[in-house]
Design an enzyme around this catalytic site. Structure first.
Site, PDB file in Angstrom:
ATOM      1  N   LYS A 116     -21.348 -22.502  19.431  1.00  0.00           N
ATOM      2  CA  LYS A 116     -20.337 -21.626  20.035  1.00  0.00           C
ATOM      3  C   LYS A 116     -20.979 -20.545  20.900  1.00  0.00           C
ATOM      4  CE  LYS A 116     -16.338 -22.499  17.206  1.00  0.00           C
ATOM      5  NZ  LYS A 116     -15.143 -22.016  16.532  1.00  0.00           N
ATOM      6  N   LYS A 197     -16.127 -33.906  18.466  1.00  0.00           N
ATOM      7  CA  LYS A 197     -15.082 -33.589  17.481  1.00  0.00           C
ATOM      8  C   LYS A 197     -13.789 -33.170  18.193  1.00  0.00           C
ATOM      9  CE  LYS A 197     -14.440 -29.451  15.606  1.00  0.00           C
ATOM     10  NZ  LYS A 197     -14.087 -28.318  14.728  1.00  0.00           N
ATOM     11  N   LYS A 200      -9.764 -27.532  18.785  1.00  0.00           N
ATOM     12  CA  LYS A 200      -8.742 -26.723  19.436  1.00  0.00           C
ATOM     13  C   LYS A 200      -9.292 -26.107  20.705  1.00  0.00           C
ATOM     14  CE  LYS A 200      -7.001 -24.826  15.172  1.00  0.00           C
ATOM     15  NZ  LYS A 200      -7.220 -23.692  14.309  1.00  0.00           N
TER      16      LYS A 200
HETATM   17  P1  ATP Z   1     -12.493 -24.989  16.858  1.00  0.00           P
HETATM   18  O1  ATP Z   1     -12.768 -26.427  17.143  1.00  0.00           O
HETATM   19  O2  ATP Z   1     -11.906 -24.241  17.983  1.00  0.00           O
HETATM   20  O3  ATP Z   1     -13.623 -24.297  16.161  1.00  0.00           O
HETATM   21  P2  ATP Z   1     -11.018 -26.079  14.745  1.00  0.00           P
HETATM   22  O4  ATP Z   1     -10.104 -27.100  15.345  1.00  0.00           O
HETATM   23  O5  ATP Z   1     -12.267 -26.530  14.068  1.00  0.00           O
HETATM   24  O6  ATP Z   1     -11.328 -24.984  15.798  1.00  0.00           O
HETATM   25  P3  ATP Z   1     -10.383 -24.422  12.448  1.00  0.00           P
HETATM   26  O7  ATP Z   1      -9.283 -23.498  12.214  1.00  0.00           O
HETATM   27  O8  ATP Z   1     -11.720 -23.819  12.660  1.00  0.00           O
HETATM   28  O9  ATP Z   1     -10.081 -25.294  13.729  1.00  0.00           O
HETATM   29  O10 ATP Z   1     -10.424 -25.517  11.295  1.00  0.00           O
HETATM   30  C1  ATP Z   1      -9.494 -25.658  10.244  1.00  0.00           C
HETATM   31  C2  ATP Z   1      -9.891 -26.838   9.367  1.00  0.00           C
HETATM   32  O11 ATP Z   1      -9.778 -28.061  10.097  1.00  0.00           O
HETATM   33  C3  ATP Z   1     -11.353 -26.791   8.877  1.00  0.00           C
HETATM   34  O12 ATP Z   1     -11.393 -27.220   7.521  1.00  0.00           O
HETATM   35  C4  ATP Z   1     -12.064 -27.780   9.750  1.00  0.00           C
HETATM   36  O13 ATP Z   1     -13.196 -28.346   9.116  1.00  0.00           O
HETATM   37  C5  ATP Z   1     -10.980 -28.827   9.947  1.00  0.00           C
HETATM   38  N1  ATP Z   1     -11.179 -29.579  11.193  1.00  0.00           N
HETATM   39  C6  ATP Z   1     -11.234 -29.046  12.432  1.00  0.00           C
HETATM   40  N2  ATP Z   1     -11.404 -30.014  13.354  1.00  0.00           N
HETATM   41  C7  ATP Z   1     -11.465 -31.191  12.667  1.00  0.00           C
HETATM   42  C8  ATP Z   1     -11.643 -32.559  13.073  1.00  0.00           C
HETATM   43  N3  ATP Z   1     -11.778 -32.890  14.329  1.00  0.00           N
HETATM   44  N4  ATP Z   1     -11.647 -33.505  12.100  1.00  0.00           N
HETATM   45  C9  ATP Z   1     -11.499 -33.174  10.790  1.00  0.00           C
HETATM   46  N5  ATP Z   1     -11.346 -31.902  10.356  1.00  0.00           N
HETATM   47  C10 ATP Z   1     -11.324 -30.916  11.280  1.00  0.00           C
END
Ligand code: ATP
Ligand code: LTN
Length: 342
Positions: A116, A197, A200
């Protein structure tokens, strides 16, 4: 001490953008599925969200939307404490205390920090100390289990190290939590690029992520454009070249609850990847339809969402504040004496 017989679960999600299908499959679905068997706390981690620059009005709106979406997904305030991190001051207080037992080198090694920080013009201190706040979140509830996606495993391991260090320095206080990572769906990949991955923060790229609030049309379009490979075999595979197909099958498996063998059997006789994409899209659309409908109703009642947040925060504070008081005493800070009124 203070622990019930049922395992205590703590997890968090950031109120940035919307909720992706990756968040749902990797985390939220498991929170909902095991809700009845555990003692649960689920936290909207707004203090984590501000480690990256946020527009204040947007952040406020996204936070309420996230509350509505979590309830729409099936989190039940009667069975889980659902609350906002910034409403419970024990989190920031404990994070400071834990900052003072965490070597900086542990934080500099975190892969999420490294990933990040290269994307930012100016790296905020909060981005580096982010995992210490996450450790505070978990430890001040003495949580046994932390259900998260694969990307958060390293942060939970760091939390364990911080807890052990505190216990070693000041005496046994913290429970050492276990990360709970789903066997299938712990890392849902971007539909536009199955080597990254689904995230968001990359979601501005069209066709990258599915959001739970997306319309059926948007979902269908994104799946139709999903990147696959030049072959035609519909099977699970670790081969990076087949990551796109593997991702589509993983989404289908986790949403339907079928195992790998039954999923592959469902696609025997399918007419190529076009058919696969269409069926996965239809499955996702049908699974998300009731969630979207509940969301539409909940978001129209902000007072109800706010009341739920308040009740959640009161319940969370009642658990965590005494533990933070204990931390302070163990570290040698002097408790404030009650005022002597005459
Ligand atoms: P960013 O990618 O912007 O960091 P994020 O999509 O990872 O955000 P978070 O709020 O940080 O969102 O994550 C919430 C939960 O969703 C965490 O437990 C994270 O591990 C899970 N998660 C996020 N993206 C994925 C994915 N692509 N596949 C499976 N689990 C995910
Ligand atoms: N860092 C996590 C969100 C998060 C969390 C937590 C998850 C903050 N505090 C405590 C589990 C437990 C993320 O970015 N997904």
């Amino acid at each position: 001490m203070g622990q019930t017989a049922r395992p205590r679960v703590f997890s968090g999600i950031q109120p940035t953008s919307g909720v992706t299908l990756g968040n749902y499959i990797g985390a939220i679905k498991n929170w909902v599925d095991f809700q009845g068997q555990k003692d649960n706390l689920f936290c909207l981690v707004d203090l984590h969200a501000i480690t990256i620059k946020q527009d204040p009005a947007e952040l406020r709106a996204r936070t309420r939307e996230l509350m509505a979406m979590l309830l729409a997904c099936g989190l039940d305030p009667a069975r889980s404490i659902v609350f906002l991190q910034s409403h419970v001051r024990a989190h920031t207080e404990a994070a400071w205390l834990l900052n003072c037992v965490t070597p900086i080198g542990w934080l500099q090694k975190m892969t999420q920090f490294k990933d990040k920080s290269v994307k930012q013009e100016s790296v905020l201190t909060g981005l580096l100390t982010y995992p210490v706040l996450m450790a505070a979140d978990i430890l001040i509830y003495k949580a046994n289990e932390v259900p998260v996606g694969e990307d958060q495993k390293q942060h939970v391991e760091l939390t364990r190290n911080i807890a052990e260090r505190f216990n070693g320095l000041f005496g046994e206080l913290f429970v050492i939590p276990e990360p709970v990572i789903p066997k299938l769906g712990a890392r849902i990949m971007g539909l536009d690029d199955p080597s990254t991955k689904m995230s968001k923060s990359s979601a501005h790229k069209p066709g990258h992520a599915i959001f739970l609030s997306d319309s059926a049309d948007t979902i269908l379009r994104a799946f139709k454009r999903a990147v696959t490979d030049s072959g035609g075999e519909i099977r699970f595979s670790d081969d990076p070249l087949k990551a796109g197909v593997n991702n589509l099958l993983t989404i289908y498996a986790t949403i339907t609850g079928k195992d790998r063998v039954n999923v592959e059997a469902d696609f025997i006789g399918a007419r190529g990847y076009g058919d696969l994409k269409l069926r996965v899209a239809e499955t996702v659309i049908e699974a998300l339809r009731p969630i979207r409908e509940r969301y539409e109703a909940l978001i129209k009642e902000p007072a109800n969402l706010d009341a739920n947040m308040r009740r959640g925060a009161e319940a969370a504070a009642a658990i965590s504040e005494p533990i933070v008081r204990q931390m302070k005493e163990m570290m040698g800070l002097t408790p404030a004496q009650p005022s002597l009124s005459v």
